[in-house]
Design a protein around this motif. Structure first.
Motif, PDB file in Angstrom:
ATOM      1  N   GLU A 110       0.853  -1.209   0.000  1.00 23.04           N
ATOM      2  CA  GLU A 110       0.000   0.000   0.000  1.00 23.04           C
ATOM      3  C   GLU A 110       0.883   1.252   0.000  1.00 23.04           C
ATOM      4  O   GLU A 110       0.654   2.182  -0.762  1.00 23.04           O
ATOM      5  CB  GLU A 110      -0.903   0.012   1.231  1.00 23.04           C
ATOM      6  CG  GLU A 110      -1.954  -1.081   1.237  1.00 23.04           C
ATOM      7  CD  GLU A 110      -2.832  -1.006   2.477  1.00 23.04           C
ATOM      8  OE1 GLU A 110      -2.639  -0.115   3.305  1.00 23.04           O
ATOM      9  OE2 GLU A 110      -3.725  -1.863   2.597  1.00 23.04           O
ATOM     10  N   LYS A 114       1.210   3.882  -3.113  1.00 23.15           N
ATOM     11  CA  LYS A 114       0.861   5.281  -2.853  1.00 23.15           C
ATOM     12  C   LYS A 114       2.016   6.194  -3.265  1.00 23.15           C
ATOM     13  O   LYS A 114       1.817   7.213  -3.933  1.00 23.15           O
ATOM     14  CB  LYS A 114       0.537   5.465  -1.363  1.00 23.15           C
ATOM     15  CG  LYS A 114       0.143   6.872  -1.022  1.00 23.15           C
ATOM     16  CD  LYS A 114      -0.248   6.998   0.415  1.00 23.15           C
ATOM     17  CE  LYS A 114      -0.526   8.463   0.719  1.00 23.15           C
ATOM     18  NZ  LYS A 114      -0.835   8.693   2.108  1.00 23.15           N
ATOM     19  N   THR A 124      -5.198  12.859  -4.899  1.00 23.91           N
ATOM     20  CA  THR A 124      -6.080  12.089  -4.015  1.00 23.91           C
ATOM     21  C   THR A 124      -5.970  10.613  -4.381  1.00 23.91           C
ATOM     22  O   THR A 124      -6.080  10.258  -5.553  1.00 23.91           O
ATOM     23  CB  THR A 124      -7.554  12.524  -4.229  1.00 23.91           C
ATOM     24  OG1 THR A 124      -7.601  13.935  -4.273  1.00 23.91           O
ATOM     25  CG2 THR A 124      -8.462  11.990  -3.152  1.00 23.91           C
ATOM     26  N   GLU A 129      -7.166   4.687   3.456  1.00 22.05           N
ATOM     27  CA  GLU A 129      -7.408   5.197   4.809  1.00 22.05           C
ATOM     28  C   GLU A 129      -8.456   4.337   5.517  1.00 22.05           C
ATOM     29  O   GLU A 129      -9.591   4.234   5.050  1.00 22.05           O
ATOM     30  CB  GLU A 129      -7.885   6.655   4.737  1.00 22.05           C
ATOM     31  CG  GLU A 129      -6.789   7.599   4.300  1.00 22.05           C
ATOM     32  CD  GLU A 129      -7.354   8.877   3.694  1.00 22.05           C
ATOM     33  OE1 GLU A 129      -7.689   9.781   4.473  1.00 22.05           O
ATOM     34  OE2 GLU A 129      -7.488   8.939   2.463  1.00 22.05           O
ATOM     35  N   LYS A 130      -8.036   3.757   6.645  1.00 26.54           N
ATOM     36  CA  LYS A 130      -8.881   2.791   7.384  1.00 26.54           C
ATOM     37  C   LYS A 130     -10.285   3.348   7.662  1.00 26.54           C
ATOM     38  O   LYS A 130     -11.278   2.635   7.550  1.00 26.54           O
ATOM     39  CB  LYS A 130      -8.216   2.430   8.724  1.00 26.54           C
ATOM     40  CG  LYS A 130      -6.955   1.613   8.587  1.00 26.54           C
ATOM     41  CD  LYS A 130      -7.225   0.133   8.876  1.00 26.54           C
ATOM     42  CE  LYS A 130      -6.008  -0.754   8.700  1.00 26.54           C
ATOM     43  NZ  LYS A 130      -5.302  -0.684   7.424  1.00 26.54           N
ATOM     44  N   GLU A 131     -10.350   4.637   8.027  1.00 25.40           N
ATOM     45  CA  GLU A 131     -11.643   5.200   8.435  1.00 25.40           C
ATOM     46  C   GLU A 131     -12.680   5.193   7.303  1.00 25.40           C
ATOM     47  O   GLU A 131     -13.876   5.236   7.575  1.00 25.40           O
ATOM     48  CB  GLU A 131     -11.457   6.617   8.969  1.00 25.40           C
ATOM     49  CG  GLU A 131     -10.779   7.526   7.948  1.00 25.40           C
ATOM     50  CD  GLU A 131     -10.594   8.965   8.436  1.00 25.40           C
ATOM     51  OE1 GLU A 131      -9.458   9.446   8.309  1.00 25.40           O
ATOM     52  OE2 GLU A 131     -11.564   9.564   8.925  1.00 25.40           O
ATOM     53  N   GLN A 133     -12.630   2.745   4.892  1.00 21.81           N
ATOM     54  CA  GLN A 133     -12.715   1.398   4.290  1.00 21.81           C
ATOM     55  C   GLN A 133     -13.961   0.658   4.739  1.00 21.81           C
ATOM     56  O   GLN A 133     -14.394   0.772   5.887  1.00 21.81           O
ATOM     57  CB  GLN A 133     -11.471   0.573   4.662  1.00 21.81           C
ATOM     58  CG  GLN A 133     -10.234   1.010   3.906  1.00 21.81           C
ATOM     59  CD  GLN A 133      -8.979   0.280   4.352  1.00 21.81           C
ATOM     60  OE1 GLN A 133      -8.973  -0.434   5.349  1.00 21.81           O
ATOM     61  NE2 GLN A 133      -7.900   0.492   3.620  1.00 21.81           N
ATOM     62  N   ASP A 147     -13.211   1.551  -0.674  1.00 20.14           N
ATOM     63  CA  ASP A 147     -13.377   2.866  -0.052  1.00 20.14           C
ATOM     64  C   ASP A 147     -14.827   3.317  -0.205  1.00 20.14           C
ATOM     65  O   ASP A 147     -15.377   3.261  -1.297  1.00 20.14           O
ATOM     66  CB  ASP A 147     -12.427   3.858  -0.760  1.00 20.14           C
ATOM     67  CG  ASP A 147     -12.219   5.124   0.044  1.00 20.14           C
ATOM     68  OD1 ASP A 147     -13.224   5.784   0.392  1.00 20.14           O
ATOM     69  OD2 ASP A 147     -11.050   5.454   0.334  1.00 20.14           O
TER      70      ASP A 147
END
Ligand code: PTJ
Length: 260
Positions: A110, A114, A124, A129-131, A133, A147
């Motif tokens: 990852e 990136k 972007t 980002e875990k929040e 997913q 996402d």
């Protein structure tokens, strides 16, 4: 390894080098090298250039992406290693965000993917980002992690170079799927709404040009292009193209290199 310019297969060897280097940098999965080898074999059959029919498939794909409400471009290791700059540019032209979605998902991959996208101008990047997913329950492996702002809510997803079961799952969720796959018989090819049978390395820059020229077209005009297209029929025509090309070669178009 530096590939000499005068090597008859320099371009192809450079592509391999990019993937091997990408694997050492954690961008490409080991299986990505195998996937590339399968693709290379089909590219030989295409004559390593874009056939007319693939241009049509690319036009339809661009029309679908431009007329979508929420288009997303999925990025895996091979795409990131082979054409990081072009995929970022295509995303900008189409206004379709990039989302990293991996079969062999590992934190170090990852980070590496990136980095190469950011180094090539991506502002972007979704999917990391875990929040944001969430899971697509129809998929049992790690490609299920998507996402919420991207693939999860997309109506059209471009999945260049893919494995079949995610395409099936995305279709079952009502999404339209566009793929770029040199193998017209892969499950991904057969399950997609639009299958571009071409090498990613040629298809992406061609789609950039097409997108620039189609951007001024109205939504209705774009939708007509999409509605008039039958993917299964186009795959059939592509198989005929392979067939005719091989027949011509067998009947005398093949050049014997030992007699040149
Ligand atoms: O980076 P990850 O973890 O998401 O993994 C990516 C791979 C590629 C390993 C994964 O998606 C995979 O295993 O794919 P498959 O099932 O091997 O399918 C790859 C397909 O892409 C095959 O049908 C190949 O013929 C085709 N292909 C390979 N290279 C190219 C290609 N099609 C277009 N352009 C290429 N350069």
């Amino acid at each position: 390894m530096t590939i000499p310019d005068d090597h008859p297969r320099a371009e192809s060897l450079r592509m391999r080098e990019r993937l091997i280097e990408g694997m050492h940098k954690n961008i490409v999965a080991e299986a990505g090298l195998i996937a590339h080898g399968r693709g290379e074999a089909f590219d030989y059959l295409l004559g390593e250039k874009t056939p007319e029919l693939a241009f049509t498939q690319e036009q339809v794909a661009v029309a679908m992406l431009l007329s979508a409400k929420h288009p997303v471009i999925s990025v895996n290791g091979n795409v990131a290693a082979l054409c990081p700059h072009d995929i970022v540019k295509l995303s900008e032209i189409l206004d379709a965000p990039l989302e990293v979605n991996l079969f062999y998902r590992r934190p170090e991959r990852e980070i590496a993917i990136k980095k190469i996208l950011v180094d090539n101008g991506a502002k972007t990047i979704l999917g990391l980002e875990k929040e944001f997913q969430t899971d697509i329950s129809e998929i049992s492996h790690l490609r299920r992690i998507v996402d919420r702002r991207g693939i999860y809510s997309a109506d059209v997803v471009l999945v260049p170079l893919e494995d079949g079961d995610r395409t099936m799952a995305l279709r079952k969720l009502g999404k339209k799927v566009i793929t770029i796959d040199l193998n017209p018989l892969s499950r991904t090819s057969l399950w997609s709404n639009v299958t571009i049978v071409n090498n990613l390395i040629r298809a992406i820059p061609e789609m950039m040009d097409i997108a620039r020229s189609m951007k001024t077209m109205g939504k209705q005009e774009l939708e007509v292009i999409v509605t008039n297209f039958d993917n299964f029929q186009a795959i059939g025509k592509m198989l005929s193209f392979f067939n005719e090309r091989l027949s011509l070669l067998a009947e005398g178009d093949l050049i014997d290199p030992t007699k040149e």
